[in-house]
Write an enzyme that holds these catalytic residues in place. Structure first.
Site, PDB file in Angstrom:
ATOM      1  N   HIS A   1       7.617  -6.116   5.542  1.00  0.00           N
ATOM      2  CA  HIS A   1       6.592  -6.464   6.548  1.00  0.00           C
ATOM      3  C   HIS A   1       6.171  -7.931   6.478  1.00  0.00           C
ATOM      4  CE1 HIS A   1       6.172  -2.370   7.848  1.00  0.00           C
ATOM      5  NE2 HIS A   1       5.735  -1.941   6.687  1.00  0.00           N
TER       6      HIS A   1
ATOM      7  N   ASP B   1      13.550   2.319   5.948  1.00  0.00           N
ATOM      8  CA  ASP B   1      12.142   2.659   5.695  1.00  0.00           C
ATOM      9  C   ASP B   1      11.567   3.297   6.966  1.00  0.00           C
ATOM     10  OD1 ASP B   1       9.742   1.556   3.652  1.00  0.00           O
ATOM     11  OD2 ASP B   1       9.068   1.787   5.729  1.00  0.00           O
TER      12      ASP B   1
ATOM     13  N   HIS C   1       8.923   2.670   8.368  1.00  0.00           N
ATOM     14  CA  HIS C   1       8.220   1.653   9.168  1.00  0.00           C
ATOM     15  C   HIS C   1       9.208   0.557   9.603  1.00  0.00           C
ATOM     16  CE1 HIS C   1       5.145   3.331   6.345  1.00  0.00           C
ATOM     17  NE2 HIS C   1       4.429   3.373   7.457  1.00  0.00           N
TER      18      HIS C   1
ATOM     19  N   ASP D   1       9.899   6.436   2.460  1.00  0.00           N
ATOM     20  CA  ASP D   1       8.670   7.056   2.969  1.00  0.00           C
ATOM     21  C   ASP D   1       8.922   7.907   4.217  1.00  0.00           C
ATOM     22  OD1 ASP D   1       9.292   4.681   4.205  1.00  0.00           O
ATOM     23  OD2 ASP D   1       7.311   3.780   3.967  1.00  0.00           O
TER      24      ASP D   1
HETATM   25 ZN    ZN Z   1       7.312   2.028   4.855  1.00  0.00          ZN
END
Ligand code: ZN
Length: 305
Positions: free
Chosen positions: A126, A163, A165, A243
């Site tokens: 991120h 991931d 995200h 995740d």
């Molecule tokens: Zn994540």
């Protein structure tokens, strides 16, 4: 050739509170499972060195890197965004996390290891060129990719981010750099919310809440595998976030270990075809301890076989 597992004790020293899901215990969960599985006997282990400021400047704005050095607190915490903060040992951990990725590139490119897994934290995907975000300070895989292009003059690097995200930081850093083919799958709509359509070398793959292994595999097959093969990468980097596991309540995917095994083996086929099997995987998310340990273990095993 062996797989090298790179970490550093300092990566466990970044601790932003018992209530924060991105905890030092994540690394213990991985180590415990690796030892229990017996896989520990077949891997090389290496201790990371710190990344230098100059190496970080390859992927991040100089002013941003210098700001993180300057704002490290002597005690307490400094808040960088809603869920990202620094405590006195955070910078040190982040320097070893990025440095592990640099060491991994060096070992792969110098033929000292066949594959690499960086068991590091804080995670990286991120973190944008000039912004900390979503638990991340430095974008570890972006630093690795830039190092590989800078030091070894690579011209085609694939980064696959599974991931749950979106890897917004990696997209930000390479949006105008076609030397990198970036493939990111993620739950949508979900954090970080503001995901754009990508471009010809940024292959964003939004998937709905509830996505299971069959849906995930079909989407990856339909959207990425041929393009990765056609790109003929000289190195494959993986932003390895776990995740999306069914047991992980950070998000709403229903993946299990065999799905992580599957995608890793698909990527290994491409790596074997185009880049002598060279793969560098760096830990991103994964917050359900048992699922994280099991998933990383099958991922490492699949990279080795
Ligand atoms: Zn994540």
């Amino acid at each position: 050739m062996s797989l090298v597992f790179i970490s550093h004790p300092a990566c466990a020293l970044h601790d932003v509170g018992d209530e924060h899901p991105e905890s030092p215990e994540r690394l213990d969960a991985i180590n415990d499972r690796l030892i229990a599985s017996g896989l520990d006997y077949s891997i090389l282990r290496a201790e990371a060195k710190k990344a230098s400021r100059k190496q970080l400047y390859l992927a991040h704005d100089k002013t941003y890197v210098d700001k993180l050095f300057a704002c490290t607190p002597k005690e307490g915490r400094v808040q960088l965004d809603d869920d990202t903060s620094m405590m006195p040992r955070s910078l040190e951990a982040a320097l070893y996390a990025a440095g592990a990725n640099i060491m991994a590139v060096d070992m792969l490119m110098q033929g000292k290891a066949g594959q690499a897994f960086c068991a590091v934290r804080p995670p990286g995907h991120h973190a944008e060129r000039d912004k900390a975000m979503g638990f991340c300070l430095f974008n570890n895989v972006a630093v690795a990719a830039h190092w590989a292009m800078h030091k070894y003059k690579l011209e085609r690097i694939a980064i696959v981010d599974f991931d749950v995200h979106h890897g917004n930081g990696t997209e930000d850093i390479f949006f105008n750099d076609p030397r990198v083919l970036f493939c990111s799958s993620y739950e949508y709509p979900f954090y970080p919310f503001n995901v754009g359509p990508g471009n010809e070398h940024i292959l964003n793959l939004p998937l709905p809440a509830g996505t299971d292994g069959d849906t995930f595999r079909q989407a990856v097959t339909d959207n990425w595998l041929d393009k990765l093969d056609a790109f003929a990468p000289q190195l494959i980097l993986i932003s390895a976030g776990f995740d999306g596991h069914y047991e992980d309540d950070m998000a709403h995917f229903r993946l299990v270990e065999t799905d992580y095994d599957w995608i890793t083996r698909e990527l290994k086929i491409i790596a074997n075809k185009h880049c002598s099997g060279r793969m560098l995987s760096s830990l991103e998310g994964g917050y359900a301890m048992s699922a994280l340990g099991r998933s990383v273990t099958v991922h490492i095993k699949a990279m080795m076989e």
